[in-house]
Design an enzyme around this catalytic site. Sequence first.
Site, short mmCIF file in Angstrom:
data_model
loop_
_atom_site.label_atom_id
_atom_site.label_comp_id
_atom_site.label_asym_id
_atom_site.label_seq_id
_atom_site.Cartn_x
_atom_site.Cartn_y
_atom_site.Cartn_z
CB ALA A 143 53.18 20.40 -10.23
NE ARG A 191 1.28 12.48 10.42
CZ ARG A 191 1.17 11.37 11.15
NH1 ARG A 191 1.63 11.35 12.38
NH2 ARG A 191 0.61 10.29 10.65
CG ASN A 242 38.22 20.32 -21.32
OD1 ASN A 242 38.44 21.40 -20.78
ND2 ASN A 242 37.32 19.47 -20.87
N GLY A 291 4.08 0.80 2.32
CA GLY A 291 5.26 1.36 1.66
C GLY A 291 6.08 2.28 2.53
CG LEU A 340 -1.85 -1.18 1.40
CD1 LEU A 340 -2.62 -1.07 2.70
CD2 LEU A 340 -2.80 -1.27 0.22
N GLY A 361 -9.21 5.06 1.59
CA GLY A 361 -8.90 4.15 2.70
C GLY A 361 -8.15 2.90 2.23
C1 UD1 Z 1 -3.15 1.64 9.41
C2 UD1 Z 1 -4.14 0.64 9.97
C3 UD1 Z 1 -3.94 0.55 11.48
C4 UD1 Z 1 -2.52 0.20 11.82
C5 UD1 Z 1 -1.55 1.17 11.15
C6 UD1 Z 1 -0.14 0.68 11.33
C7 UD1 Z 1 -6.13 0.82 8.51
C8 UD1 Z 1 -7.51 1.29 8.41
N1 UD1 Z 1 -5.47 1.07 9.66
O1 UD1 Z 1 -3.50 2.91 9.92
O2 UD1 Z 1 -4.83 -0.40 12.04
O3 UD1 Z 1 -2.32 0.20 13.21
O4 UD1 Z 1 -1.82 1.26 9.75
O5 UD1 Z 1 0.78 1.63 10.85
O6 UD1 Z 1 -5.64 0.18 7.61
N2 UD1 Z 1 -2.99 3.98 1.79
C9 UD1 Z 1 -3.42 3.81 0.50
N3 UD1 Z 1 -4.64 4.24 0.14
C10 UD1 Z 1 -5.48 4.82 1.01
C11 UD1 Z 1 -5.06 5.01 2.34
C12 UD1 Z 1 -3.79 4.57 2.71
O7 UD1 Z 1 -2.68 3.27 -0.32
O8 UD1 Z 1 -6.59 5.20 0.60
C13 UD1 Z 1 -1.66 3.51 2.18
C14 UD1 Z 1 -0.76 4.60 2.71
O9 UD1 Z 1 0.01 5.18 1.68
C15 UD1 Z 1 0.10 3.86 3.73
C16 UD1 Z 1 -0.77 2.70 4.17
O10 UD1 Z 1 -1.81 2.58 3.22
O11 UD1 Z 1 1.26 3.33 3.13
C17 UD1 Z 1 -1.37 2.90 5.56
O12 UD1 Z 1 -2.21 4.04 5.54
P1 UD1 Z 1 -2.28 5.05 6.72
O13 UD1 Z 1 -3.21 6.14 6.38
O14 UD1 Z 1 -0.92 5.44 7.16
O15 UD1 Z 1 -2.97 4.14 7.84
P2 UD1 Z 1 -2.90 4.32 9.39
O16 UD1 Z 1 -3.85 5.38 9.82
O17 UD1 Z 1 -1.49 4.45 9.84
#
Ligand code: UD1
Length: 458
Positions: free
Chosen positions: A384, A17, A390, A105, A10, A81
């Site tokens: 030296a 941030r 060039n 990722g 993902l 999500g």
């Molecule tokens: C997620 C988990 C949480 C866990 C935490 C650990 C969910 C709902 N929650 O929360 O339970 O404790 O990771 O770090 O999964 N991403 C997408 N598409 C989206 C949203 C996110 O590809 O629409 C990717 C982000 O780029 C990231 C990863 O998914 O690499 C996690 O997303 P993030 O928003 O960081 O989830 P957390 O709130 O940290």
Amino acid sequence: MSNDVTVVILAAGQGTRMKSRMAKVLHRAGGRALVEHAIFAALGVAPPERIFVVVGHQADAVREVAEAAGVHTFEQKEQLGTGHAMMCGEAALAGLGGHMVVTVGDCPLIRAETLQSLVERQRKSAAAAVVLTADVADSTGYGRIIRDQNGAIEAIVEHKAATDAQRKVKEINSGIYCFDSAEFWRHIRMVRPDNPANEYYLTDVIGILNGAGLRVAATKIADPGELLGINDRVQLAEADRILRDRKTRQLMLSGVTIEKPETVSIDLDVRIGMDTVIGPFARITGDTVIGEDCKVGTCAILHDAVLENGAEVFPFSMVSASKVGAGAHVGPYARLRMGAELGEGAHVGNFVELKKTLLGAGSKSMHLAYLGDSQIGSKVNVGAGTITCNYDGKKKHATVIGDGVFVGSNSTLVAPLALEDGAFIAAGSVITDDVPEGALALGRARQVVKKDWKRKET
Ligand code: UD1
Ligand code: CA
């Protein structure tokens, strides 16, 4: 590595941030983009054709990195999500069957071994899902692992949706899972965005599988430090430090001496041979390859460099996209760049710069020189202060110097120019015409000596 394992990474989120114009997963730690770390770990459990990166923010740039690593991507156009991210891959993934690892990722410290143990756990337990969890002191922001009276995992509740009692739970969801692919795709469509964030939570699938009477297991990670997630640049620097620390330890254990390793910065893809000694504050990056019995001095900077066995780079020198032959010496305070190459046993000393120049075996340029766009033979002495001129303001021109040539100090070699084998250039010459084999060339005003000369009275 097995052929029945798929990995989904993902990586579609923006990472607000980071306060950056660049997508979070493209920021680098240990010399690799964050998403590359996830891909490397994935390659330890699945073949590249079964690895998929979910792209969204800066999709083209992230896709480029994924494709360079030989893995697939699919796009999540709108970030609704983590569950939605998975739904976007249904067409590509649902037919693959087997085990499906889902990882993120932005956790560059996750090891291939950790993903491997997750797959093994799912293989042995025949659970529909295995969640990788960790006990942490501060679980704020994480999804909490909710267990029943028997200790079986019931659901994952996101921080925002959790009750006060649930928020006290210290066991958190790592965001990394291994699913039975068929069961996953059968149930993911039941996930609804009915939470305060209006997102499709991948985590909801755990409760759904459990509700359908399927077994869900959890496995605690051996080293919770691996879960360090990168949200801001302070965490990025911390991950970078840990990755480089792992790298120097691994090099030392394989026979490389590193003095004051905490001061040295080595990219993960660098290779270094046995009995090579790396001095304090050296910085070695990119695809640098260093042979055996080499020395890299204090504060030397090597990028995409090749050092053959026994080569030495003395302190405060820079070698980039250049090669140092066996037993050759560079520096201190020298610069090799853009395809410079030193033959076996060649020596380059202080304040010498080489660009797109081959300095042949046993040749020397020990002090204060610029050699650009030049082919220099073997056993040549470059005095030296020698400069190859060039550039005429429009174009670059080549200088060709044969074997055994002697170039006197402070010579100006105006290219295009050829100095044939054994030619001898008198010190202080400006050389504009080719010099044939064995000839002496002088190109300077003759000295005048006025005997008993007296200053005019004024
Ligand atoms: C997620 C988990 C949480 C866990 C935490 C650990 C969910 C709902 N929650 O929360 O339970 O404790 O990771 O770090 O999964 N991403 C997408 N598409 C989206 C949203 C996110 O590809 O629409 C990717 C982000 O780029 C990231 C990863 O998914 O690499 C996690 O997303 P993030 O928003 O960081 O989830 P957390 O709130 O940290
Ligand atoms: Ca996160």
